[in-house]
Motif scaffolding. Structure first.
Motif, short mmCIF file in Angstrom:
data_model
loop_
_atom_site.label_atom_id
_atom_site.label_comp_id
_atom_site.label_asym_id
_atom_site.label_seq_id
_atom_site.Cartn_x
_atom_site.Cartn_y
_atom_site.Cartn_z
N THR A 383 0.85 -1.18 0.00
CA THR A 383 0.00 0.00 0.00
C THR A 383 0.89 1.24 0.00
N ARG A 384 0.32 2.40 -0.21
CA ARG A 384 1.11 3.63 -0.17
C ARG A 384 1.75 3.82 1.21
N GLU A 385 1.00 3.53 2.25
CA GLU A 385 1.53 3.65 3.61
C GLU A 385 2.70 2.70 3.82
N GLU A 386 2.56 1.48 3.34
CA GLU A 386 3.64 0.50 3.48
C GLU A 386 4.88 0.91 2.69
N ILE A 387 4.67 1.52 1.52
CA ILE A 387 5.81 1.99 0.73
C ILE A 387 6.59 3.04 1.51
N ALA A 388 5.88 3.99 2.12
CA ALA A 388 6.55 5.03 2.91
C ALA A 388 7.29 4.41 4.09
N GLU A 389 6.67 3.47 4.78
CA GLU A 389 7.31 2.82 5.93
C GLU A 389 8.56 2.05 5.49
N GLU A 390 8.45 1.37 4.36
CA GLU A 390 9.57 0.55 3.89
C GLU A 390 10.76 1.41 3.46
N ILE A 391 10.50 2.47 2.70
CA ILE A 391 11.60 3.34 2.26
C ILE A 391 12.26 4.01 3.46
N TRP A 392 11.46 4.45 4.41
CA TRP A 392 12.01 5.07 5.62
C TRP A 392 12.91 4.09 6.37
N ALA A 393 12.47 2.84 6.45
CA ALA A 393 13.27 1.82 7.14
C ALA A 393 14.57 1.54 6.40
N GLN A 394 14.53 1.48 5.09
CA GLN A 394 15.75 1.24 4.32
C GLN A 394 16.73 2.41 4.46
N LEU A 395 16.21 3.63 4.50
CA LEU A 395 17.07 4.79 4.72
C LEU A 395 17.75 4.70 6.08
#
Length: 549
Positions: A383-395
Motif C-alpha cells: 500500500t502507499r503507507e507501506e511503501i513510505a514505511e519501507e523506504i524510511w526503514a531502508q534509509l
C-alpha cells in the motif's frame, strides 16, 4: 501563419512550443493536468496559500545535459534566467548497511591526486583487481566501437551480459551492474549495453570535464525554479497554454491530422500537430488507420517501461548528509536521495506547511520488484503507507549503520524527526498493491528499432517525447528536450522557414578514440568482429592505445 497544436505540456511539448514560438509561429499547448512539466513537475501537497511541495522525483542535471540547459538559459527569470537556479553539487555519499560510507567528489579535479581518483570508474573501489581490469577492457570496447556496431550489435546485448556479471564477483554485481539502475532506472539484466554503457561513460566523462559542472540540481522545487517561469515566458510569446485540457484522440482523414478531440467535446484545429504525451499514453492515440499510414507509430506500444518514482520526507531537523546525492548501495529498492534544504535557497520553507518542518529528504525508488526489509514484499505489492514505511526503514538501515568520521555520527535519522511524507500521486492503490500512472521508458535489448523518429510518415504529425530517437538515447528531460527540438525542426522544414533550426548536440567522447572508431567502421562494413571481441585482442588494443597516448 502556421498554427501548431501540441498535445502534452511536459518537457518535450514545452520545448517544441518554445522553439516554434520564438520563431513567430502560432502555438497552442494542451495539457491534461493542472500543472505543466510532466514527470519533471512539482506540486503542492495540500491546499492553502503556501503549502509544501512534493515531486515525482528530484531533478538532476549531469554534465552531458546540453539541450535542456540551453533552453533554461533562454527562459527569463527575474534579472537573470532559469539556468541561474542550477546549483552545483559537491559530493555523493555511497552508503552501505555493512560497509563504511564512501564519499565520491562530484567537483572537477584540480590536482594530480584528484585526477587519478576521478579516472577510476565509478563504484569500482575495493573490487577484485581482475574485475577492475575486465571493466576497463569493456569500456575500451565501447569507446572504440563505431556507431553502426553499437546500434547493430550492442543494442541487441544486455548490459548484464556485456559486463559478464554472472561470472564476476558479488561486489562487482552489487556496485556496478546495479549502479545505473539507481541513477536512471536502467535495469541491467534487460537494458541494452549500447545505452547503459554510453550513459555510464558520459557520467564518467562529465567528472573529467573541467569546463562544465559534473552535476547540478535546482535551488527550489521544479515548478518554482523552472517550469512556472517557462510557462509565463511562453505566454509572453503568444503561446496559448491550456491546463486541464485532456485530449482523447487525433482526427485523421487518411492523409493528414485534421484536429485534436478534447475530453470536454471541443476540437482544436491546426496546420501541424505534435504528440508530446508519455510513452505509455501515446499508443492510445494510434488508431488502426494511423498505424497503416505510419507503421512506426504502431511499434511504440512494444516499448517497455519500469517504475522510478519519488517520495519526500518532511523532517523536524535539516539532515544535510552530503552536498549532493546519496546512493544506498544495499537498498533492495535501489534508493537514491537528496537532502534538499541546503540547496533550496530560494524556497522559504519556514512559511510553508507545518511549523515543525525544517528539512526535506527527497528519495527515489528504482526497484519495485524486490521484496523489502520490513513488509517483505516488493513495492508493487504494498500500500502507499507501506511503501513510505519501507523506504524510511531502508534509509535508516543505511544512514544509521556506522559511526564514520567522513559522514558524522551513526544515528542520523530517527522516527521522531519524521513530520510528514508525500508519495508521488502517480502511485495509486489497487486491490493487490499499487499501479503506476507515470512509468518510465527503459531501453531494453533491441528496443531501438521500435523507437520512432520525431518526424512521422503522416505529413503533419510529429512526436516529442523521451521515447523518440535522440542522441541522448535515455528516458530523461534531456531526451525529451532534444525530441522537442527535432519535432520543431521538422515543422520548420515543412513550413519552408528561412531562419535557423534548433540546435541538437551529439554526445561527446574523447577525440583520441576516433581513429579506432574509423577502423572499426571499416571492419563492421566488411562483416568483421570488433578487434576487442576476445580478451586477448582487448589487451592488444589497450597496449596500442597506451602507446598512442
Amino acid at each position: 501563419m502556421t498554427a501548431i497544436a501540441v498535445v502534452g505540456g511536459g518537457i518535450g511539448g514545452l520545448t517544441t512550443a518554445h522553439e516554434l514560438a520564438e520563431r513567430g509561429f502560432d502555438v497552442t499547448v494542451l495539457e491534461a493536468n493542472d500543472r505543466f512539466g510532466g514527470k519533471a513537475r512539482s506540486m503542492p501537497i495540500a491546499d492553502g496559500p503556501a503549502p509544501l511541495h512534493g515531486e515525482h522525483g528530484f531533478r538532476f542535471f549531469p554534465a552531458f545535459y546540453r539541450h535542456v540547459v540551453d533552453t533554461m538559459e533562454r527562459i527569463p527569470d527575474g534579472t537573470g534566467t532559469v539556468a541561474d537556479n542550477l546549483v552545483e553539487t559537491e559530493a555523493t555519499l555511497i552508503a552501505g548497511v555493512d560497509d563504511v560510507d564512501r564519499i565520491a567528489s562530484t567537483t572537477a579535479p584540480d590536482s594530480l591526486r584528484e585526477w587519478l581518483e576521478a579516472l577510476r570508474p565509478a563504484f569500482v573501489e575495493d573490487l577484485p583487481a581482475a574485475d577492475v581490469r575486465f571493466l576497463l577492457e569493456r569500456l575500451l570496447y565501447l569507446l572504440t566501437a563505431c556507431d553502426d556496431r553499437r546500434e547493430g550489435e550492442l543494442d541487441d546485448v544486455s548490459w548484464w551480459t556485456f559486463i559478464d556479471a554472472e561470472n564476476r564477483s558479488q561486489e562487482f554485481r552489487d556496485r556496478l551492474a546495479y549502479a545505473t539502475q539507481s541513477l536512471v532506472a536502467l535495469r541491467p539484466e534487460v537494458g541494452s549495453a549500447r545505452t547503459i554503457g554510453t550513459i555510464y561513460l558520459q557520467l564518467l566523462f562529465g567528472q573529467l570535464d573541467a569546463s562544465r559542472p559534473t552535476e547540478r540540481i535546482l535551488n527550489a522545487p521544479t515548478n518554482n525554479a523552472w517550469i512556472d517561469p517557462w510557462v509565463r515566458y511562453l505566454e509572453t510569446l503568444g503561446v496559448d497554454v491550456q491546463r486541464n485540457a485532456p485530449a482523447r484522440g487525433l482526427e485523421f482523414d487518411g492523409r493528414r491530422i485534421t484536429g485534436v478531440a478534447l475530453a470536454d467535446g471541443r476540437t482544436i484545429a491546426a496546420d501541424e500537430y505534435v504528440l508530446a504525451v508519455p510513452v505509455d499514453v501515446a499508443p492510445n492515440f494510434v488508431t488502426p488507420e494511423l498505424r497503416r499510414a505510419a507503421p512506426e507509430l504502431g511499434r511504440i506500444e512494444r516499448l517497455e517501461t519500469a517504475w522510478m518514482n519519488g517520495i519526500q520526507f518532511y523532517l523536524s531537523e535539516d539532515v544535510e548528509l552530503t552536498r549532493g546525492h546519496q546512493v544506498y548501495a544495499d537498498a533492495p529498492w535501489a534508493l537514491t536521495s537528496i537532502s534538499q534544504r541546503q540547496f533550496w535557497t530560494d524556497y522559504d520553507l519556514e512559511s510553508r506547511g507545518p511549523d515543525a518542518v525544517e528539512g526535506v529528504l527527497s528519495v527515489i525508488a528504482s526497484d519495485w520488484e524486490t521484496p523489502g526489509i520490513v513488509h517483505e514484499k516488493p513495492a508493487r505489492a504494498c500500500t502507499r503507507e507501506e511503501i513510505a514505511e519501507e523506504i524510511w526503514a531502508q534509509l535508516k538501515a543505511h544512514l544509521n549503520a556506522s559511526d564514520d568520521h567522513l559522514t558524522g555520527p551513526g544515528t542520523r535519522l530517527t522516527d521522531e524527526m519524521l513530520v510528514d511524507w508525500f508519495l508521488d500521486p502517480a502511485i495509486v492503490e489497487t486491490d493487490d498493491g499499487v499501479a503506476n500512472r507515470s512509468p518510465l521508458l527503459i531501453n531494453t535489448v533491441g528496443s531501438l528499432r521500435n523507437r520512432p523518429a520525431a518526424d512521422t510518415a503522416v505529413r503533419n504529425l510529429t512526436l516529442a517525447g523521451d521515447y523518440v530517437r535522440t542522441n541522448a538515447d535515455l528516458a530523461s528531460m534531456e531526451s525529451a528536450n532534444e525530441a522537442g527540438r527535432r519535432a520543431a525542426s521538422a515543422i520548420l522544414d515543412r513550413a519552408r522557414y528561412r531562419g535557423s533550426r534548433p540546435q541538437c548536440w551529439e554526445l561527446q567522447e574523447p577525440a583520441v578514440f576516433e581513429p579506432f572508431k574509423r577502423q572499426d567502421q571499416f571492419r563492421y562494413r566488411l562483416g568483421l568482429p570488433h578487434p576487442a571481441a576476445t580478451t586477448q585482442s582487448i589487451r592488444t588494443a589497450t597496449r596500442r592505445l597506451s602507446k598512442r597516448l
